[in-house]
Design a protein around this motif. Structure first.
Motif, PDB file in Angstrom:
ATOM      1  N   ALA A  46       0.841  -1.206   0.000  1.00  0.00           N
ATOM      2  CA  ALA A  46       0.000   0.000   0.000  1.00  0.00           C
ATOM      3  C   ALA A  46       0.871   1.249   0.000  1.00  0.00           C
ATOM      4  O   ALA A  46       0.608   2.203  -0.747  1.00  0.00           O
ATOM      5  N   GLU A  47       1.916   1.243   0.823  1.00  0.00           N
ATOM      6  CA  GLU A  47       2.820   2.387   0.884  1.00  0.00           C
ATOM      7  C   GLU A  47       3.537   2.602  -0.444  1.00  0.00           C
ATOM      8  O   GLU A  47       3.721   3.743  -0.881  1.00  0.00           O
ATOM      9  N   ASP A  48       3.921   1.520  -1.104  1.00  0.00           N
ATOM     10  CA  ASP A  48       4.585   1.629  -2.400  1.00  0.00           C
ATOM     11  C   ASP A  48       3.665   2.294  -3.420  1.00  0.00           C
ATOM     12  O   ASP A  48       4.074   3.210  -4.143  1.00  0.00           O
ATOM     13  N   TYR A  49       2.418   1.847  -3.467  1.00  0.00           N
ATOM     14  CA  TYR A  49       1.461   2.442  -4.415  1.00  0.00           C
ATOM     15  C   TYR A  49       1.210   3.921  -4.102  1.00  0.00           C
ATOM     16  O   TYR A  49       1.140   4.746  -5.014  1.00  0.00           O
ATOM     17  N   ILE A  50       1.082   4.252  -2.825  1.00  0.00           N
ATOM     18  CA  ILE A  50       0.785   5.642  -2.489  1.00  0.00           C
ATOM     19  C   ILE A  50       1.983   6.534  -2.800  1.00  0.00           C
ATOM     20  O   ILE A  50       1.821   7.677  -3.235  1.00  0.00           O
ATOM     21  N   HIS A  51       3.190   6.013  -2.625  1.00  0.00           N
ATOM     22  CA  HIS A  51       4.384   6.790  -2.965  1.00  0.00           C
ATOM     23  C   HIS A  51       4.452   7.040  -4.470  1.00  0.00           C
ATOM     24  O   HIS A  51       4.795   8.152  -4.898  1.00  0.00           O
ATOM     25  N   GLN A  52       4.116   6.021  -5.251  1.00  0.00           N
ATOM     26  CA  GLN A  52       4.126   6.200  -6.703  1.00  0.00           C
ATOM     27  C   GLN A  52       3.105   7.257  -7.134  1.00  0.00           C
ATOM     28  O   GLN A  52       3.407   8.114  -7.974  1.00  0.00           O
ATOM     29  N   ALA A  53       1.920   7.177  -6.579  1.00  0.00           N
ATOM     30  CA  ALA A  53       0.880   8.164  -6.913  1.00  0.00           C
ATOM     31  C   ALA A  53       1.291   9.557  -6.458  1.00  0.00           C
ATOM     32  O   ALA A  53       1.120  10.541  -7.193  1.00  0.00           O
ATOM     33  N   HIS A  54       1.858   9.644  -5.282  1.00  0.00           N
ATOM     34  CA  HIS A  54       2.276  10.938  -4.747  1.00  0.00           C
ATOM     35  C   HIS A  54       3.409  11.531  -5.584  1.00  0.00           C
ATOM     36  O   HIS A  54       3.472  12.757  -5.790  1.00  0.00           O
ATOM     37  N   ASN A  55       4.299  10.693  -6.082  1.00  0.00           N
ATOM     38  CA  ASN A  55       5.382  11.181  -6.938  1.00  0.00           C
ATOM     39  C   ASN A  55       4.849  11.803  -8.227  1.00  0.00           C
ATOM     40  O   ASN A  55       5.373  12.822  -8.694  1.00  0.00           O
ATOM     41  N   ILE A  56       3.821  11.204  -8.793  1.00  0.00           N
ATOM     42  CA  ILE A  56       3.206  11.778  -9.999  1.00  0.00           C
ATOM     43  C   ILE A  56       2.612  13.142  -9.669  1.00  0.00           C
ATOM     44  O   ILE A  56       2.792  14.116 -10.413  1.00  0.00           O
ATOM     45  N   GLN A  57       1.904  13.225  -8.547  1.00  0.00           N
ATOM     46  CA  GLN A  57       1.321  14.496  -8.133  1.00  0.00           C
ATOM     47  C   GLN A  57       2.411  15.539  -7.916  1.00  0.00           C
ATOM     48  O   GLN A  57       2.272  16.691  -8.340  1.00  0.00           O
ATOM     49  N   THR A  58       3.500  15.149  -7.277  1.00  0.00           N
ATOM     50  CA  THR A  58       4.612  16.063  -7.020  1.00  0.00           C
ATOM     51  C   THR A  58       5.214  16.558  -8.331  1.00  0.00           C
ATOM     52  O   THR A  58       5.569  17.742  -8.455  1.00  0.00           O
ATOM     53  N   ASN A  59       5.309  15.672  -9.330  1.00  0.00           N
ATOM     54  CA  ASN A  59       5.809  16.084 -10.639  1.00  0.00           C
ATOM     55  C   ASN A  59       4.909  17.145 -11.267  1.00  0.00           C
ATOM     56  O   ASN A  59       5.399  18.097 -11.881  1.00  0.00           O
ATOM     57  N   PHE A  60       3.594  16.975 -11.113  1.00  0.00           N
ATOM     58  CA  PHE A  60       2.658  17.995 -11.610  1.00  0.00           C
ATOM     59  C   PHE A  60       2.904  19.338 -10.922  1.00  0.00           C
ATOM     60  O   PHE A  60       2.940  20.386 -11.569  1.00  0.00           O
ATOM     61  N   LEU A  61       3.046  19.292  -9.613  1.00  0.00           N
ATOM     62  CA  LEU A  61       3.266  20.525  -8.859  1.00  0.00           C
ATOM     63  C   LEU A  61       4.581  21.194  -9.255  1.00  0.00           C
ATOM     64  O   LEU A  61       4.654  22.423  -9.379  1.00  0.00           O
TER      65      LEU A  61
END
Length: 107
Positions: free
Chosen positions: A43-58
């Motif tokens: 779960a943590e791995d998936y959330i980190h991947q999703a968060h990284n995409i969001q961070t790239n957008f920001l």
């Protein structure tokens, strides 16, 4: 990856995170804390991947790139934030299950 694909990936990874949180909680209820821990790690791995995409957008937006914000983008953000909250609460509930189990075995 195009922006639309990245947005859908945030939704997908967030959903995977939520599914692993449910599995982690279910296995913890049954006292299988090792398997529960594995689900939490996934779960943590998936959330980190999703968060990284969001961070790239920001980051792109901070650098002046125009990022289109539509309903799908808002939907992805909603999924990400609820998955992050669910992961946090799942960890707390599993700790409570461990405490209960520990108290039952020492009684």
């Amino acid at each position: 990856m195009e922006i639309q694909e990245e947005i859908l990936t945030i939704i997908l990874h967030s959903a995977h995170c939520k599914n692993h949180c449910k599995d982690a909680l279910d296995t913890a209820k049954n006292g299988n804390f090792d398997l529960s821990s594995e689900h939490l790690t996934q779960a943590e791995d998936y959330i980190h991947q999703a968060h990284n995409i969001q961070t790239n957008f920001l980051t792109k937006q901070a650098q002046g790139e125009i990022i289109s914000i539509d309903l799908l983008t808002v939907h992805a953000q909603d999924h990400l934030m609820t998955a992050m909250t669910e992961l946090s609460l799942t960890k707390e509930l599993i700790n409570m299950y461990k405490l209960i189990q520990s108290n039952l075995t020492t009684s």
